[in-house]
Design a protein around this motif. Structure first.
Motif, PDB file in Angstrom:
ATOM      1  N   ASN A 100      -8.809  41.942 -51.019  1.00  0.00           N
ATOM      2  CA  ASN A 100      -8.376  40.906 -50.411  1.00  0.00           C
ATOM      3  C   ASN A 100      -7.641  41.486 -49.016  1.00  0.00           C
ATOM      4  N   HIS A 101      -8.461  41.361 -47.904  1.00  0.00           N
ATOM      5  CA  HIS A 101      -7.829  41.823 -46.763  1.00  0.00           C
ATOM      6  C   HIS A 101      -7.072  40.826 -45.987  1.00  0.00           C
ATOM      7  N   ILE A 102      -5.617  40.954 -45.957  1.00  0.00           N
ATOM      8  CA  ILE A 102      -4.874  40.027 -45.657  1.00  0.00           C
ATOM      9  C   ILE A 102      -4.137  40.026 -44.057  1.00  0.00           C
ATOM     10  N   HIS A 103      -4.697  38.766 -43.687  1.00  0.00           N
ATOM     11  CA  HIS A 103      -4.290  39.163 -42.242  1.00  0.00           C
ATOM     12  C   HIS A 103      -3.043  38.137 -41.748  1.00  0.00           C
ATOM     13  N   GLY A 104      -2.514  37.509 -42.556  1.00  0.00           N
ATOM     14  CA  GLY A 104      -1.410  36.611 -42.208  1.00  0.00           C
ATOM     15  C   GLY A 104      -0.402  37.085 -41.679  1.00  0.00           C
ATOM     16  N   ALA A 105       0.680  36.088 -41.251  1.00  0.00           N
ATOM     17  CA  ALA A 105       1.826  36.631 -40.553  1.00  0.00           C
ATOM     18  C   ALA A 105       3.257  35.906 -40.739  1.00  0.00           C
ATOM     19  N   GLU A 106       2.909  34.682 -41.540  1.00  0.00           N
ATOM     20  CA  GLU A 106       4.394  33.862 -41.893  1.00  0.00           C
ATOM     21  C   GLU A 106       4.532  33.911 -43.366  1.00  0.00           C
TER      22      GLU A 106
END
Length: 352
Positions: A100-106
């Motif tokens: 799971n390549h997690i790119h989120g910011a919030e």
């Protein structure tokens, strides 16, 4: 090894698509058999829903006819979590390792401030993954609230740059912003910053390259009576984006929340003088006062002073830009990114 990668459509705006598009035609495809399944596209809610269900159908067919050895999912927070949940659950039910390549910011809105039931759901789904990729050490600490830290790998985003920036074509008075025109990126702060810059640098020009809340942000510049000094280009990519990076002297990115923004990496690769904020993985990229300026989000006075200094002192702007470019070359190349990615694949398959 057969890898199925869950990705956005090539034409999607934003950092995730930029990262994934760099994989296409790269050394990664020479070492692995990769099947790309698109699960997201820009457009209306209906367009996005149709794309998600088309992705589900394609993935289910793949599981029946040519089952992959590993599934690499590019995810974010918010609606992206729910769109990617079926891919994770189906893969786990088949015993296929999931990265799971997690790119989120919030993260605060997604998990920290969520209800107890939502937190349980997030933990339940995330823990079905085999390994996790995050973009910075700070994000590893955040995601470690949900999953074991020893299963999280830090793999920074990368940038691609020209062999040598065309400094002769650089407009020494041009400031550039690249990204979504929205509050999270600090775009409503830029009119105030620019107004203060114009007091010291009357010939300064600003390019706002992106789309989103363009009408509202134009109105904010109009209230400052600065709209005539600003160019709005809409979303740019390819040669149009490269031209803006070549032409501009200063990159302004006053964001409030980030993972590891590709836009900052691109500005580094083109040797711009950079003014940005101390959020997400940005402090890993920029050393304050040496390869750029880092300020607290919302400190508009400090950012205006930084931009003005870079516009007025061309030697300083060039030296900071050169150091930023050297940092990008040494630490954030596609080659290094792919080496780390392959190591994550190896660990995921060993865990199976």
């Amino acid at each position: 090894m057969h890898v199925c990668m869950i990705v956005p459509n090539k034409a999607v705006k934003g950092g995730i698509a930029s990262v994934v598009n760099g994989y296409r035609g790269s050394e990664l495809e020479k070492r692995y058999r990769i099947t790309y399944i698109e699960s997201y596209q820009d457009g209306s809610k209906w367009d996005k829903l149709k794309k998600a269900f088309a992705g589900y159908r394609a993935f289910r067919r793949l599981l029946k006819k040519d089952c992959p050895d590993l599934v690499h999912i590019h995810s974010s927070f918010g609606p992206s979590f729910y769109r990617k949940m079926p891919f994770i659950l189906w893969s786990a039910s088949k015993g296929i390792p999931v990265v799971n390549h997690i790119h989120g910011a919030e993260f605060d809105a997604f998990y920290e401030n969520a209800s107890a039931s939502k937190k349980r759901r997030v933990r339940s789904v995330y823990r079905k993954c085999t390994r996790y990729i995050v973009l910075s050490k700070e994000w590893k600490e955040k995601i470690a609230q949900i999953v074991p830290a020893d299963r999280i790998d830090v793999i920074e985003n990368y940038c691609v740059w020209p062999e040598k920036p065309d400094l002769a074509g650089r407009r020494q008075n041009q400031i550039l912003f690249l990204g979504a025109l929205e509050e999270r990126k600090g775009c409503y702060d830029i009119p105030v910053i620019f107004e203060n810059v114009k007091r010291k640098c009357p010939n300064a020009r600003l390019v706002m390259a992106g789309d989103g809340q363009m009408k509202q942000i134009k109105e904010a510049f109009e209230r400052k009576k600065r709209l005539s000094d600003v160019t709005f280009t809409g979303w740019v990519r390819g040669q149009e984006k490269e031209k803006l990076l070549q032409q501009s002297a200063v990159f302004l990115f006053p964001s409030y929340n980030e993972g590891m923004p590709v836009a900052v990496l691109e500005a580094m690769g083109y040797g711009l003088g950079i003014v940005t904020t101390t959020v997400g993985g940005i402090p890993q990229l920029i050393e304050h006062g040496k390869s750029g300026f880092l300020e607290t989000p919302g400190d508009l006075t400090a950012m205006a002073e930084d931009v003005s200094e870079l516009l007025q002192d061309k030697t300083l702007c060039r030296s900071m830009g050169e150091l930023a470019r050297e940092t990008a070359e040494q630490k954030y190349s596609l080659r290094m990114h792919l080496q780390k990615l392959e190591e994550t694949y190896r660990k995921a398959c060993l865990t199976k």
